[in-house]
Every structure is written in C-alpha cells, then in structure tokens.
Design an enzyme around this catalytic site. Structure first.
Site: not given
Length: 200
Positions: A81-82, A151
């Site tokens: 995830c950025e 995530h």
C-alpha cells in the site's frame, strides 16, 4: 530506474536507529543489505511503465473465430500500500477479455498481474493498470479485472479487523456496458470449480 540499494541500506539503518534498535547487534547487522536486495525484487514493477510492460508480455497468437471470453482466475499476487507501505496479501486476481484479432499466452496474463503488483499501489489502481496493459497487449478494449485482497494497514494496525477483505472490479469496453456479461464473469469466478459450471 532500478532500486538504489546503497540508499536503501543507508536509510534502513537509520530507520532501525529511529525505532530504538541497535543496527549493529548480531540479528540486525545484515538487515539493511537484506532489505535492499528484497526491495529490488518486490518493487521491480516501478522500473517500467504500463506501456513497457505491455510490450514485454504481448507475444500473441491468432484469435479464435468465435471471439468468446477468455478468463484466468485465482492469480495470486502481493503488493504494498502506498499510504503505509504495508503489505497487501492473500490477493487473488481474475482477468477476463474478449479476443479480437489475437490472444496472448495465458502465463503472460499472470506475469502482467505480478509485475503490476510490484509497485507501491492501491488495489483499485492495480485493477486499472492491469486492464490498461491487457488492452494494449491484446488490442481488445473488452477487459475485466476482479481483485480480492487483505490489507495489513487494516488487519495489523488501526482498526485491526483481520477478517476484512477488499473486493474491486474494473470493467472496460463491453464489460462496462453489458450487465449480462458482467454477471457471467462474476459467476464464472465464483463457481469456476463447481460441478454445476454448465449452468452458468
């Protein structure tokens, strides 16, 4: 541009110090070098544009005359995830397209998904990147990408909801306008291994 391993080593050492660790203790002495080598592998996709990836994996064959849908499902990838540089894991990608003049090798579809994941990403962007590359590589505008994933920025921190799964869809061309086609591809993904597949 390739990962600058020397800078990674320098900054990982500084990060270890910043969190209160001793980078010179036995277990951590080689950690900056290990991380630098790992980053070169897991962020390989940053080196290439979507157009370059399409060129890398565009080896094609004549399309079948019926032009029916091609679907590859359960492609396993990972990404980061950025927002938190946290791992996106248990990710499964399904890619469908309707050939026009040519088809590409099935392994190329998996390689495209894998390469797109090897960037700082959003799950939504992974879908749109794969769809764009597939359009370029197959010269077909009719592409669908469906992704499920977990995530760790949600499961390991913050809300710590370890059962949550993110589901995203990207529909292009006929898949974006034909609801029956959308329903068909979603049913095939869900029931592809079911003995009642003939009823789909």
């Amino acid at each position: 541009m390739a990962v600058d391993q020397e800078k990674v080593r320098e900054h990982i050492r500084g990060l270890l110090e910043a969190i209160g660790e001793d980078p010179d203790r036995d277990g951590l002495k080689e950690t900056p070098d290990r991380v630098a080598r790992m980053y070169s592998e897991i962020f390989e996709g940053i080196q290439y544009t979507n157009d370059e990836i399409a060129q890398m994996f565009n080896k094609s064959f004549d399309a079948p005359v019926n032009g029916d849908m091609v679907l590859v499902k359960d492609i396993e990838i990972f990404s980061y995830c950025e927002h938190h540089m946290a791992l996106m894991y248990d990710m499964k990608v399904a890619v469908a397209y309707i050939p026009r003049d040519k088809v590409i090798g099935l392994s190329k579809i998996a390689r495209i998904a894998d390469m797109v994941g090897k960037r700082l990403q959003l799950q939504e962007r992974i879908g749109s990147d794969i769809a764009y590359i597939m359009e370029k590589a197959t010269e077909s505008p009719d592409v669908a990408v469906i992704i499920t994933g977990k995530h760790s920025c949600m499961t390991a921190r913050g809300i710590k909801n370890d059962t949550s799964v993110t589901f995203t869809t990207t529909f292009r061309g006929a898949f974006s306008t034909d609801r029956d086609l959308q329903d068909r591809v979603l049913r095939l993904i869900e029931f592809g291994n079911n003995k009642h597949l003939g009823n789909v």
